[in-house]
Motif scaffolding. Structure first.
Motif, PDB file in Angstrom:
ATOM      1  N   ARG A 183     -69.736 -32.928  47.068  1.00  0.00           N
ATOM      2  CA  ARG A 183     -68.821 -31.788  47.244  1.00  0.00           C
ATOM      3  C   ARG A 183     -68.269 -31.728  48.668  1.00  0.00           C
ATOM      4  N   ARG A 184     -68.983 -32.298  49.622  1.00  0.00           N
ATOM      5  CA  ARG A 184     -68.467 -32.320  51.002  1.00  0.00           C
ATOM      6  C   ARG A 184     -67.294 -33.281  51.138  1.00  0.00           C
ATOM      7  N   THR A 229     -69.121 -32.380  40.200  1.00  0.00           N
ATOM      8  CA  THR A 229     -70.208 -32.130  41.150  1.00  0.00           C
ATOM      9  C   THR A 229     -70.744 -30.709  41.105  1.00  0.00           C
ATOM     10  N   ASP A 230     -70.178 -29.857  40.259  1.00  0.00           N
ATOM     11  CA  ASP A 230     -70.561 -28.449  40.231  1.00  0.00           C
ATOM     12  C   ASP A 230     -70.586 -27.976  38.779  1.00  0.00           C
ATOM     13  N   GLY A 247     -74.348 -32.152  45.952  1.00  0.00           N
ATOM     14  CA  GLY A 247     -74.036 -31.391  47.153  1.00  0.00           C
ATOM     15  C   GLY A 247     -73.344 -32.253  48.188  1.00  0.00           C
ATOM     16  N   ARG A 282     -79.039 -32.583  42.224  1.00  0.00           N
ATOM     17  CA  ARG A 282     -78.442 -31.463  42.969  1.00  0.00           C
ATOM     18  C   ARG A 282     -78.083 -31.911  44.393  1.00  0.00           C
ATOM     19  N   GLU A 283     -78.984 -32.626  45.037  1.00  0.00           N
ATOM     20  CA  GLU A 283     -78.705 -33.088  46.401  1.00  0.00           C
ATOM     21  C   GLU A 283     -77.536 -34.079  46.405  1.00  0.00           C
TER      22      GLU A 283
END
Length: 507
Positions: A239-240, A406-407, A236, A232-233
């Protein structure tokens, strides 16, 4: 007027936004027999930019016969490489290293080109040369380790990665390679290596790499809570860097379908006799496994995951608008596109065989175009449990262009789009597509192998032998695909079931 002045004037036209006029001016010089190396190199570059590749290669060939200095040789090598001419690109880079044996940039350039052009022995020699002159060259050492892993020598790869990390503990690329070498057991020191690499000031791509590495190790250790948190990290952070555009992929789906339907209605197909193969599916669905089952058959060339369609579109005039042209019923030379597609693969140093395998999973977008180009071609679609695919994708560090990975919401949106598109392709091309289920493949490889060979018209050939294949593997499945058939990846999603509550309809 001198040659240099005329060249300067031509290049000024390019800077003013008129590359066509610049090229025509240079072409006048070269047509008059001018073999000035700079004129020829700039002419080859401009011709390439204008999609006049035959003319570009003619000019580059003339430049190759000139007395070039090492820098010009590297420029020439790069121009060949940009047109997927790997043999000439590597040859010119090799000459540059012979002209200037101490030029580390030239040797690094040769190593990179050899990797891209699938000449692993030349890449290995270049990396060893770099290390012989500088044992601390971490880039060359990591490249050597990657070559070892691709060839299936994971013990040697692990030794090389660890040696790099002893000297440079912060190398996230070495960490990413190391964790792919095998399955780790609880208590091993692998997590210590990852923690040493996680230093303050790391950029987001490096931090994401380290989190994905943690996720892989914790999954190996069966600490699924920690594994999910690390994944998850990692996602995250990814996604940036890039966001997924659902509207864009939906528009792409509509366009490729509309173009294929219109072309079929217009009776537009190539009449080529070749029978290449597409292996498609969602990422992490078993496409590498199927390619490995066929890789040692001399009739096939395992093309791996390369941007063949995209490179072909870039190489031929109006290639970028092929779908719009077909949709509007406009003239488009499908034969030229098909030939350029095949030529792309033939450019690899290790090319052999007569049937090319292209196994980019998301080439399911291009199935219609592919079967218009090659009516005798075949498509193998790998299906795997949607939740298993989603978990496997979520734990993998994909390139930024695969932003949907990523999601979870985006992964399942992409999955729905894929299933809808495949249903449409089956309607349009019912006899050219074979669906294989990953779960059936790993439980009954002999039976599924027979079905695959029957579909491909190779019933008398031998059965699957993927783990012993001599084919180099360049995908995230580099380790898994070298193992005997196993089932422990089936229903992997149940280990992470509590984080998948919103997606149980897919079960």
């Amino acid at each position: 007027m001198s040659t240099s002045m005329q060249l300067d004037q031509a290049l000024a036209r390019e800077k003013q936004g008129d590359p066509q006029a610049a090229y025509e001016a240079i072409r006048r010089l070269t047509s008059a027999g001018n073999n000035d190396p700079l004129v020829l190199l700039h002419g080859g570059r401009l011709a390439m930019a204008l999609c006049r590749h035959t003319e570009s290669l003619d000019l580059l060939g003339r430049a190759a016969a000139c007395d070039l200095d090492p820098r010009q040789r590297l420029d020439l090598s790069t121009l060949y490489f940009m047109q997927d001419c790997f043999g000439p690109a590597i040859a010119q880079a090799r000459i540059a290293t012979e002209q200037s044996p101490g030029d580390r940039q030239a040797w690094g350039h040769l190593a990179r080109l050899a990797v891209e052009g699938r000449d692993p022995e030349t890449a290995r020699q270049a990396c060893l040369h770099l290390l012989s002159h500088n044992a601390g060259d971490a880039t060359a050492a990591v490249q050597l380790a990657s070559l070892d892993a691709q060839a299936g020598d994971f013990e040697q790869a692990e030794r090389r990665y660890r040696a790099v990390l002893e000297a440079e503990p912060h190398r996230s690329g070495a960490i990413a390679g190391l964790v792919k070498c095998r399955r780790f057991e609880p208590g091993e020191d692998i997590l210590d290596w990852i923690e040493r690499a996680d230093v303050p000031g790391q950029k987001n791509p490096d931090r994401a790499r380290l989190h994905f590495a943690r996720a892989k190790v914790f999954n190996d250790w069966r600490d699924y809570d920690a594994a999910w948190q690390a994944a998850r990290e990692a996602n995250g952070l990814k996604r940036r860097l890039a966001g997924h555009d659902r509207r864009a992929v939906e528009a792409q789906k509509d366009l490729v379908l509309a173009s294929a339907r219109q072309a079929l209605a217009d009776g537009r197909r190539s009449d080529r006799s070749e029978a290449p193969l597409l292996i498609v599916g969602m990422p992490r669905s078993g496409t590498t496994l199927v390619e490995q089952m066929l890789a040692d058959n001399p009739r096939f060339y395992p093309g791996g995951e390369v941007p063949a369609f995209e490179r072909t579109m870039a190489r031929i005039p109006q290639g970028q608008t092929v779908f719009q042209a077909l949709q509007r019923g406009q003239d488009f030379d499908l034969d030229a596109f098909a030939e350029a597609y095949l030529e792309y693969f033939r450019g690899f140093i290790n090319f052999s065989g007569e049937r090319i395998i292209n196994k980019v999973p998301t080439n399911f977008f291009y199935i219609g175009l592919f079967l218009l180009l090659f009516p005798r071609g075949h498509v193998v679609n790998l299906r795997r449990h949607p939740l298993d695919v989603a978990v496997s994708i979520y734990f993998e560090n994909f390139a930024e262009r695969f932003a949907y990975t990523t999601d979870l919401d985006d992964i399942f949106h992409f999955r729905a789009l894929y299933e809808d598109l495949m249903a449409q392709w089956r309607t349009l091309f019912p006899d050219r597509i074979l669906d294989l289920d990953y779960e059936a493949l790993v439980t009954d490889p002999e039976g599924q192998g027979r079905e695959l060979r029957d579909f491909l018209g190779m019933s008398g050939d031998s059965g699957p032998g993927h783990e012993s294949s001599r084919n180099r593997v360049e995908t995230p499945s580099v380790w898994q695909v070298r193992q005997p058939f196993y089932r422990h990846a089936v229903a992997r999603w149940r280990r992470y079931e509590k984080w998948l509550a919103d997606y149980q309809d897919w079960a």
